[in-house]
Design an enzyme around this catalytic site. Structure first.
Site, short mmCIF file in Angstrom:
data_model
loop_
_atom_site.label_atom_id
_atom_site.label_comp_id
_atom_site.label_asym_id
_atom_site.label_seq_id
_atom_site.Cartn_x
_atom_site.Cartn_y
_atom_site.Cartn_z
N ASN A 131 0.85 -1.10 0.02
CA ASN A 131 0.06 -0.04 0.04
C ASN A 131 0.90 1.40 -0.05
O ASN A 131 1.91 1.29 0.04
CB ASN A 131 -1.02 -0.04 1.17
CG ASN A 131 -2.27 0.47 0.94
OD1 ASN A 131 -2.28 1.70 0.17
ND2 ASN A 131 -3.32 0.05 1.29
N HIS A 161 21.80 -1.73 13.79
CA HIS A 161 22.80 -1.23 13.84
C HIS A 161 23.65 -1.59 14.98
O HIS A 161 22.89 -2.20 15.95
CB HIS A 161 22.68 0.49 14.14
CG HIS A 161 22.23 1.06 12.77
ND1 HIS A 161 23.32 1.42 12.00
CD2 HIS A 161 21.23 1.41 12.13
CE1 HIS A 161 23.00 2.10 10.80
NE2 HIS A 161 21.48 2.32 11.11
N LYS A 214 9.57 -10.48 17.01
CA LYS A 214 9.94 -12.11 17.37
C LYS A 214 9.08 -12.74 16.20
O LYS A 214 8.05 -12.25 15.83
CB LYS A 214 9.62 -12.46 18.39
CG LYS A 214 10.06 -11.80 19.69
CD LYS A 214 9.74 -12.43 21.23
CE LYS A 214 10.36 -11.61 22.41
NZ LYS A 214 10.10 -12.41 23.67
N LYS A 231 -4.75 -14.20 19.30
CA LYS A 231 -5.34 -15.49 19.10
C LYS A 231 -4.89 -16.20 17.77
O LYS A 231 -4.14 -15.81 17.05
CB LYS A 231 -6.91 -15.36 18.79
CG LYS A 231 -7.27 -14.60 17.63
CD LYS A 231 -8.95 -14.46 17.49
CE LYS A 231 -9.48 -15.63 17.40
NZ LYS A 231 -11.01 -15.72 16.96
#
Length: 235
Positions: A131, A161, A214, A231
């Site tokens: 988008n 970095h 993560k 969920k």
């Protein structure tokens, strides 16, 4: 023939998949759309397609769209670069784009920001829509699967970095490149940031405003800063 049926036939032919349009376009609206698309195809045919490393089918190139190092790009059919989008393809292993790819207005794919840090590669599957105002920083490696949709202002990174040495300015400590993977059939909401080295599984939904730090398992819905599991779509 109704005008929306004309557009259905046109878009189905270009995208090579069935496109259904319900809105009853007037002849004036149809003319505006076809006029705009015609100029986009003309720009793509004259100013981009001859310079790509490999391409097939039609290429749409909106006003102000820009591509640098086009010879590093391999593209399928239906490549659509909207107004003022930008691709810098300078990278070790190049840019691979599947069929029916759209890069939104003012969106950026940047493989190389500074010449001392040339990017590695990006691979994008089929039917991917990025988008408006998105940024994809290809310093390491990025992979995006099929049927992925980005909301506006999504950021995807593939480097961090280094900052461990307190005696050296962070800008002089170099970077660590990662591999960032987005699976197939993923919906990424507006204003999401995906950090370097993260893998997002197939069928996931990333809520608007999330910062993904993560790995995200298949079919997960995640949100928040940092993103956490809300969920699983299978439950």
């Amino acid at each position: 023939m109704r005008t929306h049926k004309v557009l259905e036939k046109l878009f189905t032919k270009v995208k090579k998949e069935k496109v259904i349009i319900s809105y009853p376009f007037t002849l004036k609206e149809l003319f505006i759309i076809l006029f705009d698309k015609g100029f986009s195809v003309l720009r793509g045919t004259l100013f981009l397609k001859p310079f790509l490393g490999k391409s097939s089918g039609l290429i749409f190139m909106g006003k102000g769209a820009k591509v640098q190092f086009a010879h590093k790009i391999k593209s399928g059919s239906g490549l659509n670069l909207m107004e003022y989008s930008f691709i810098n393809a300078l990278s070790y292993d190049g840019v691979e784009i599947g069929n029916n790819f759209t890069l939104g207005k003012y969106a950026i794919i940047e493989c190389t920001g500074v010449l001392r840090n040339v990017g590695n590669s990006i691979k994008i599957g089929n039917n991917v829509g990025i988008n408006h105002y998105c940024f994809i920083g290809v310093r390491g490696d990025i992979e995006i699967g099929d049927n992925v949709i980005f909301g506006p202002r999504v950021n995807v990174f593939s480097e961090n970095h280094n900052y461990n040495d307190l005696e050296v300015p962070i800008k002089n400590q170099g970077v660590t490149k990662g591999k960032t993977i987005i699976g197939s059939d993923v919906w990424i909401g507006a204003n999401v940031s995906i950090m370097s080295g993260v893998t997002i599984g197939n069928g996931c939904v990333i809520a608007a405003g999330a910062v993904v730090t993560k790995d995200v398992p298949d079919f997960s819905i995640v949100g928040g800063v940092p993103a956490v599991l809300i969920k699983n779509r299978k439950n």
